[in-house]
Design a protein around this motif. Structure first.
Motif, PDB file in Angstrom:
ATOM      1  N   ILE A 178      11.254  15.139  -1.873  1.00  0.00           N
ATOM      2  CA  ILE A 178      12.435  14.139  -2.451  1.00  0.00           C
ATOM      3  C   ILE A 178      12.512  13.007  -1.394  1.00  0.00           C
ATOM      4  CG2 ILE A 178      14.492  14.227  -2.985  1.00  0.00           C
ATOM      5  CD1 ILE A 178      14.807  17.038  -3.638  1.00  0.00           C
ATOM      6  N   ALA A 179      12.553  13.023  -0.248  1.00  0.00           N
ATOM      7  CA  ALA A 179      12.506  11.997   0.650  1.00  0.00           C
ATOM      8  C   ALA A 179      11.652  10.650   0.396  1.00  0.00           C
ATOM      9  CB  ALA A 179      12.628  12.270   2.270  1.00  0.00           C
ATOM     10  N   GLU A 180      10.270  11.148   0.212  1.00  0.00           N
ATOM     11  CA  GLU A 180       9.398  10.101  -0.116  1.00  0.00           C
ATOM     12  C   GLU A 180       9.482   9.654  -1.496  1.00  0.00           C
ATOM     13  OE1 GLU A 180       5.237  11.531   0.582  1.00  0.00           O
ATOM     14  OE2 GLU A 180       5.714  11.866   2.613  1.00  0.00           O
ATOM     15  N   ILE A 181       9.767  10.287  -2.513  1.00  0.00           N
ATOM     16  CA  ILE A 181      10.380   9.592  -3.812  1.00  0.00           C
ATOM     17  C   ILE A 181      11.269   8.704  -3.638  1.00  0.00           C
ATOM     18  CG2 ILE A 181      11.313  10.436  -5.929  1.00  0.00           C
ATOM     19  CD1 ILE A 181       9.842  12.884  -6.129  1.00  0.00           C
ATOM     20  N   GLU A 182      12.316   9.054  -3.089  1.00  0.00           N
ATOM     21  CA  GLU A 182      13.642   8.159  -2.765  1.00  0.00           C
ATOM     22  C   GLU A 182      13.227   6.820  -2.047  1.00  0.00           C
ATOM     23  OE1 GLU A 182      16.451   8.531  -3.992  1.00  0.00           O
ATOM     24  OE2 GLU A 182      16.405  10.638  -4.886  1.00  0.00           O
ATOM     25  N   GLU A 183      12.383   6.791  -1.025  1.00  0.00           N
ATOM     26  CA  GLU A 183      11.752   6.017  -0.446  1.00  0.00           C
ATOM     27  C   GLU A 183      11.350   4.821  -1.119  1.00  0.00           C
ATOM     28  OE1 GLU A 183       9.169   5.024   3.585  1.00  0.00           O
ATOM     29  OE2 GLU A 183       9.493   6.924   3.047  1.00  0.00           O
ATOM     30  N   GLN A 184      10.085   5.345  -1.936  1.00  0.00           N
ATOM     31  CA  GLN A 184       9.362   4.564  -2.804  1.00  0.00           C
ATOM     32  C   GLN A 184      10.406   3.949  -3.835  1.00  0.00           C
ATOM     33  OE1 GLN A 184       6.043   3.809  -2.538  1.00  0.00           O
ATOM     34  NE2 GLN A 184       6.281   4.865  -0.265  1.00  0.00           N
ATOM     35  N   VAL A 185      11.246   4.818  -4.476  1.00  0.00           N
ATOM     36  CA  VAL A 185      12.000   4.150  -5.458  1.00  0.00           C
ATOM     37  C   VAL A 185      12.872   2.879  -4.906  1.00  0.00           C
ATOM     38  CG1 VAL A 185      14.210   4.561  -6.844  1.00  0.00           C
ATOM     39  CG2 VAL A 185      12.074   6.258  -6.888  1.00  0.00           C
ATOM     40  N   SER A 186      13.323   3.115  -3.629  1.00  0.00           N
ATOM     41  CA  SER A 186      14.088   2.122  -3.082  1.00  0.00           C
ATOM     42  C   SER A 186      13.241   0.801  -2.588  1.00  0.00           C
ATOM     43  CB  SER A 186      14.704   2.682  -1.717  1.00  0.00           C
ATOM     44  OG  SER A 186      15.551   1.903  -0.894  1.00  0.00           O
ATOM     45  N   THR A 187      11.995   1.109  -2.153  1.00  0.00           N
ATOM     46  CA  THR A 187      11.266  -0.071  -1.788  1.00  0.00           C
ATOM     47  C   THR A 187      10.833  -0.706  -3.127  1.00  0.00           C
ATOM     48  OG1 THR A 187      10.278   1.360  -0.121  1.00  0.00           O
ATOM     49  CG2 THR A 187       8.763  -0.602  -1.054  1.00  0.00           C
ATOM     50  N   LEU A 188      10.583  -0.114  -4.338  1.00  0.00           N
ATOM     51  CA  LEU A 188      10.448  -0.748  -5.678  1.00  0.00           C
ATOM     52  C   LEU A 188      11.590  -1.398  -6.066  1.00  0.00           C
ATOM     53  CD1 LEU A 188       8.467  -1.438  -8.055  1.00  0.00           C
ATOM     54  CD2 LEU A 188       9.057   0.778  -9.049  1.00  0.00           C
ATOM     55  N   THR A 189      12.517  -0.797  -6.046  1.00  0.00           N
ATOM     56  CA  THR A 189      13.956  -1.364  -6.592  1.00  0.00           C
ATOM     57  C   THR A 189      14.359  -2.667  -5.678  1.00  0.00           C
ATOM     58  OG1 THR A 189      14.749   0.549  -6.878  1.00  0.00           O
ATOM     59  CG2 THR A 189      16.515  -1.228  -6.616  1.00  0.00           C
ATOM     60  N   GLU A 198       0.789  -1.109  -0.202  1.00  0.00           N
ATOM     61  CA  GLU A 198      -0.213  -0.049   0.020  1.00  0.00           C
ATOM     62  C   GLU A 198       0.828   1.301  -0.057  1.00  0.00           C
ATOM     63  OE1 GLU A 198      -2.801  -0.149   3.168  1.00  0.00           O
ATOM     64  OE2 GLU A 198      -3.742  -1.876   2.526  1.00  0.00           O
ATOM     65  N   GLY A 199       0.859   1.770  -1.171  1.00  0.00           N
ATOM     66  CA  GLY A 199       1.786   3.113  -1.233  1.00  0.00           C
ATOM     67  C   GLY A 199       0.885   4.319  -0.902  1.00  0.00           C
ATOM     68  N   PRO A 200       1.604   5.385  -0.532  1.00  0.00           N
ATOM     69  CA  PRO A 200       0.876   6.678  -0.381  1.00  0.00           C
ATOM     70  C   PRO A 200       0.113   7.198  -1.377  1.00  0.00           C
ATOM     71  CG  PRO A 200       3.406   6.913  -0.752  1.00  0.00           C
ATOM     72  CD  PRO A 200       2.968   5.686  -0.716  1.00  0.00           C
ATOM     73  N   GLN A 201      -0.997   7.883  -1.139  1.00  0.00           N
ATOM     74  CA  GLN A 201      -2.004   8.412  -2.313  1.00  0.00           C
ATOM     75  C   GLN A 201      -1.044   9.463  -2.918  1.00  0.00           C
ATOM     76  OE1 GLN A 201      -4.836   7.280  -3.133  1.00  0.00           O
ATOM     77  NE2 GLN A 201      -4.822   5.685  -1.520  1.00  0.00           N
ATOM     78  N   ARG A 202      -0.432  10.191  -2.138  1.00  0.00           N
ATOM     79  CA  ARG A 202       0.237  11.211  -2.784  1.00  0.00           C
ATOM     80  C   ARG A 202       1.561  11.427  -2.062  1.00  0.00           C
ATOM     81  NH1 ARG A 202      -0.743  15.928  -5.664  1.00  0.00           N
ATOM     82  NH2 ARG A 202       0.579  17.908  -5.192  1.00  0.00           N
ATOM     83  N   ILE A 203       2.597  11.579  -3.154  1.00  0.00           N
ATOM     84  CA  ILE A 203       4.099  11.680  -2.883  1.00  0.00           C
ATOM     85  C   ILE A 203       4.342  13.029  -2.522  1.00  0.00           C
ATOM     86  CG2 ILE A 203       6.310  11.012  -3.498  1.00  0.00           C
ATOM     87  CD1 ILE A 203       5.471   8.787  -4.792  1.00  0.00           C
ATOM     88  N   GLU A 204       4.961  13.259  -1.364  1.00  0.00           N
ATOM     89  CA  GLU A 204       5.341  14.664  -0.881  1.00  0.00           C
ATOM     90  C   GLU A 204       7.073  14.778  -0.620  1.00  0.00           C
ATOM     91  OE1 GLU A 204       3.531  17.333  -1.212  1.00  0.00           O
ATOM     92  OE2 GLU A 204       1.567  16.561  -1.656  1.00  0.00           O
TER      93      GLU A 204
END
Length: 368
Positions: free
Chosen positions: A185-196, A177-183
């Motif tokens: 740079i930190a959240e972007i990096e976190e989501q990219v790291s999780t997906l990777t 369950e990912g966030p509805q909205r990414i706010e």
């Protein structure tokens, strides 16, 4: 320096994993009967190895007799060779009194194996082989005990179980369950790291590590029953000739040996020609290139420089290649670029949102 000549052939072995035997010179030396032993090229090689601190192994047809290597009597050549060996750091590795040279006239021990002090400690199992050698000289076998290259486990993407990979990845992405909205740079990096991490974990499960074989189990495809029969016949005729000593038996052995050598040369040469002529497409040629490039132990050999000397290192050989094929080029030092941190602008973020979306990311992951 070049030590290869008509009667001497020397190669350098590199053992990167063995700290006690980093480099070794292995040489084959023929000592003509018309000249006093040892030949000049051999003495140059021995002196070079002693001065450079290199270990040396010499296999030589000495044409010399001496009780030191098992002969009942000696000759003048053997005496001169022994006197020379006493002035070097070479040890004689021959053991026993089994002949190394056999023909209808004599059975002698003239093939010697010499090694420097440290190299001698790594050599074991020296013996005169019973295997047929297609020559009056018998094969001499020994083992050089060094640490061999350890095969590193790796993954082969071509053997990935794509069905398992897709199933595991879809299952995990549906459960996350990912966030509805990414706010930010930190959240972007976190989501990219999780997906990777998720993609890599699924890939590792679908493509496990395997250890490549360091030795090929394939036999020569040109060897067959015909050569096996000729080799067995040649061995039997040699044993018979050695027991009877008659000219008739020696002539039979010589005739079979000549036929065996001719058929052996024909079969091996014809097999190589067939292999080369069967490469008709770019894909087949590329497969051969991949096989050769996968072997990390293959290095560039020695090349002859304009001054007629040979290169001693792969780096020196590479410089000769560059200077030969690109004579006007200038070799410059690599440029190091300093990393500079920048903050994306609003326009860049807007363009990123247009290019990257959850739907496009899902499409890229599920793409076959």
């Amino acid at each position: 320096m070049s030590f290869c000549s008509r009667d001497v052939c020397a190669i350098r072995l590199h053992g990167a994993q063995d700290t006690s035997l980093q480099k070794m010179i292995v040489a084959s030396v023929y000592m003509p009967e018309a000249d006093d032993p040892p030949p000049h090229d051999m003495t140059r090689l021995v002196n070079y190895c002693e001065e450079a601190g290199l270990e040396l192994v010499v296999a030589t047809d000495s044409n010399a007799h001496h009780p030191l290597w098992g002969m009942e009597t000696g000759n003048e050549r053997g005496k001169k060779l022994v006197e020379y060996l006493f002035t070097t750091n070479l040890n004689l590795l021959n053991t026993g009194s089994k002949p190394t040279f056999i023909n209808r006239r004599s059975r002698t021990i003239i093939d010697l194996t010499l090694a420097s002090e440290e190299a001698s400690k790594h050599i074991s199992g020296w013996h005169v082989s019973e295997e047929m050698s297609c020559s009056d000289h018998r094969w001499i076998r020994f083992d050089i005990q060094v640490k061999t290259l350890t095969a590193v486990p790796r993954r082969d993407p071509r053997r990935t179980n794509l069905d398992l990979y897709t199933l595991r990845l879809n299952t995990i992405l549906e459960q996350q369950e990912g966030p509805q909205r990414i706010e930010g740079i930190a959240e972007i990096e976190e989501q990219v790291s999780t997906l990777t991490d998720t993609i890599l974990d699924c890939y590792h499960q679908a493509c496990p590590l395997t250890t490549p074989s360091t030795r090929s189990g394939r036999k020569n495809n040109w060897w067959g029953p015909e050569l096996e029969r000729l080799r067995g016949k040649m061995r039997r005729q040699l044993n018979r000739a050695m027991n009877t000593g008659t000219d008739e038996d020696w002539d039979s052995y010589k005739s079979t040996k000549a036929k065996y050598k001719k058929r052996l040369r024909y079969r091996s040469t014809n097999s190589w020609r067939k292999f080369c002529t069967d490469i008709e497409t770019t894909m087949q040629a590329n497969r051969v290139r991949k096989v050769l490039s996968n072997n990390s132990t293959i290095t560039l050999g020695s090349l002859r420089k304009p001054d007629n000397s040979l290169t001693n290192t792969p780096e020196e050989a590479e410089r000769v290649l560059v200077q030969t094929h690109f004579p006007d080029c200038v070799i410059s030092h690599p440029v190091s670029w300093e990393e500079e941190e920048t903050t994306p602008s609003e326009d860049e973020w807007q363009q990123t949102h247009e290019v990257i979306s959850p739907q496009r990311t899902q499409w890229a992951i599920n793409r076959p």
